[in-house]
Design a protein around this motif. Structure first.
Motif, PDB file in Angstrom:
ATOM      1  N   UNK A  92     -12.774  30.310  52.606  1.00 37.41           N
ATOM      2  CA  UNK A  92     -12.127  29.582  51.655  1.00 37.41           C
ATOM      3  C   UNK A  92     -10.655  29.977  51.384  1.00 37.41           C
ATOM      4  N   UNK A  93     -10.468  31.437  51.141  1.00 40.73           N
ATOM      5  CA  UNK A  93      -9.313  31.899  50.932  1.00 40.73           C
ATOM      6  C   UNK A  93      -8.309  31.509  51.871  1.00 40.73           C
ATOM      7  N   UNK A  94      -8.482  31.749  53.328  1.00 42.01           N
ATOM      8  CA  UNK A  94      -7.788  31.500  54.443  1.00 42.01           C
ATOM      9  C   UNK A  94      -7.424  29.973  54.602  1.00 42.01           C
ATOM     10  N   UNK A  95      -8.532  29.115  54.253  1.00 40.25           N
ATOM     11  CA  UNK A  95      -8.298  27.935  54.853  1.00 40.25           C
ATOM     12  C   UNK A  95      -8.136  26.767  53.869  1.00 40.25           C
ATOM     13  N   UNK A  96      -8.427  27.117  52.696  1.00 41.08           N
ATOM     14  CA  UNK A  96      -8.305  26.295  51.403  1.00 41.08           C
ATOM     15  C   UNK A  96      -8.915  24.883  51.501  1.00 41.08           C
ATOM     16  N   UNK A  97      -8.062  23.773  51.278  1.00 38.28           N
ATOM     17  CA  UNK A  97      -8.780  22.524  51.394  1.00 38.28           C
ATOM     18  C   UNK A  97      -9.405  22.029  52.661  1.00 38.28           C
ATOM     19  N   UNK A  98      -9.033  22.715  53.845  1.00 35.54           N
ATOM     20  CA  UNK A  98      -9.514  22.373  54.953  1.00 35.54           C
ATOM     21  C   UNK A  98     -11.020  22.811  55.250  1.00 35.54           C
ATOM     22  N   UNK A  99     -11.206  23.922  54.454  1.00 36.93           N
ATOM     23  CA  UNK A  99     -12.730  24.362  54.619  1.00 36.93           C
ATOM     24  C   UNK A  99     -13.352  23.919  53.481  1.00 36.93           C
ATOM     25  N   UNK A 100     -12.761  23.477  52.347  1.00 35.33           N
ATOM     26  CA  UNK A 100     -13.667  22.494  51.268  1.00 35.33           C
ATOM     27  C   UNK A 100     -14.138  21.376  51.810  1.00 35.33           C
ATOM     28  N   UNK A 101     -13.259  20.568  52.827  1.00 33.08           N
ATOM     29  CA  UNK A 101     -13.965  19.363  53.502  1.00 33.08           C
ATOM     30  C   UNK A 101     -15.229  19.550  54.331  1.00 33.08           C
ATOM     31  N   UNK A 102     -15.158  21.021  54.875  1.00 33.63           N
ATOM     32  CA  UNK A 102     -16.365  21.266  55.814  1.00 33.63           C
ATOM     33  C   UNK A 102     -17.448  21.488  54.796  1.00 33.63           C
ATOM     34  N   UNK A 103     -17.029  22.326  53.807  1.00 34.86           N
ATOM     35  CA  UNK A 103     -18.331  22.537  52.818  1.00 34.86           C
ATOM     36  C   UNK A 103     -19.053  21.396  52.405  1.00 34.86           C
ATOM     37  N   UNK A 104     -18.240  20.739  51.829  1.00 30.02           N
ATOM     38  CA  UNK A 104     -18.668  19.208  51.562  1.00 30.02           C
ATOM     39  C   UNK A 104     -19.455  18.355  52.403  1.00 30.02           C
ATOM     40  N   UNK A 105     -19.083  18.447  53.519  1.00 32.48           N
ATOM     41  CA  UNK A 105     -20.042  17.791  54.730  1.00 32.48           C
ATOM     42  C   UNK A 105     -21.441  18.567  54.928  1.00 32.48           C
ATOM     43  N   UNK A 106     -21.258  19.769  54.710  1.00 28.76           N
ATOM     44  CA  UNK A 106     -22.422  20.824  54.926  1.00 28.76           C
ATOM     45  C   UNK A 106     -23.396  20.253  53.992  1.00 28.76           C
ATOM     46  N   UNK A 107     -22.954  20.205  52.743  1.00 30.35           N
ATOM     47  CA  UNK A 107     -23.561  19.947  51.465  1.00 30.35           C
ATOM     48  C   UNK A 107     -24.313  18.640  51.599  1.00 30.35           C
ATOM     49  N   UNK A 108     -23.816  17.684  52.428  1.00 29.36           N
ATOM     50  CA  UNK A 108     -24.722  16.495  52.732  1.00 29.36           C
ATOM     51  C   UNK A 108     -25.717  16.416  53.513  1.00 29.36           C
TER      52      UNK A 108
END
Length: 208
Positions: free
Chosen positions: A149-165
């Motif tokens: 999350x520190x390194x990738x920021x919003x791009x990683x946030x999008x992956x986290x959102x998809x994973x939560x789905x």
């Protein structure tokens, strides 16, 4: 960001503070099956904040202690060496999970990591393997989520959102999107921190 760039960014990451001397010593003890009570007490007592957290946890209702636990040595006797080692590791690592993060609820991740660590410890006890190593590696395993999350920021946030789905596992989605997953990311940072090799190997062990 390419995989090689991500690796370099993790290796240069300085926004996450490196562990204190006391945490390094505690982690060494957790990965050493020959560690002893005296070394553990000394390592905990070298950090007043860790000492305070350990005593607070040792006096909590969970352990049902009949009278106050007022020293680290007494906590080890009353609560048990392995339990105090686990408490000390949790207490010493807690600050690393703090900080503002637009993509990630770090306090929730910390609670999840503590629960995972306890589950890993229980399974290890029943399996007859090193429960201390299982506990600490379970605690550290998802720390790579903070790193990514520190390194990738919003791009990683999008992956986290998809994973939560629930479309697939987080590790698989990370590898597809970035060529690296969060246990590997944690391992890269832990190598820089010079944590015990045995512990890093347990953390980096891949899942699906």
């Amino acid at each position: 960001m390419e995989k090689s760039e991500i690796r370099r960014a993790i290796e240069r990451l300085d926004r996450i503070p490196s562990p204190s001397f006391s945490l390094n010593r505690i982690l060494e003890l957790a990965s050493d099956p020959e560690s002893d009570i005296g070394r553990l007490a000394q390592s905990i007592e070298a950090d007043s904040a860790v000492t305070a957290r350990v005593l607070r946890l040792a006096n909590s209702a969970y352990y049902g202690v009949a009278r106050d636990v007022d020293s680290v040595s007494r906590a080890i006797v009353v609560v048990g060496y392995k339990n105090v080692l686990g408490l000390a590791t949790c207490a010493a690592l807690a600050p690393a999970f703090q900080g503002e993060d637009a993509q990630l609820d770090r306090p929730a991740l910390w609670l999840h990591s503590c629960a995972s660590a306890e589950a890993a410890r229980i399974v290890a006890v029943h399996a007859g393997v090193d429960a201390s190593l299982a506990h600490v590696s379970g605690l550290l395993r998802d720390f790579g989520i903070v790193v990514m999350s520190e390194v990738l920021g919003a791009a990683y946030g999008a992956v986290l959102s998809d994973a939560r789905a629930g479309r697939t596992t987080l590790g698989r989605m990370e590898r597809e999107a970035f060529g690296i997953d969060h246990p590997t990311a944690a391992g890269l940072l832990f190598e820089r921190w010079r944590l015990p090799r045995r512990l890093i190997a347990a953390v980096v062990h891949k899942d699906a």
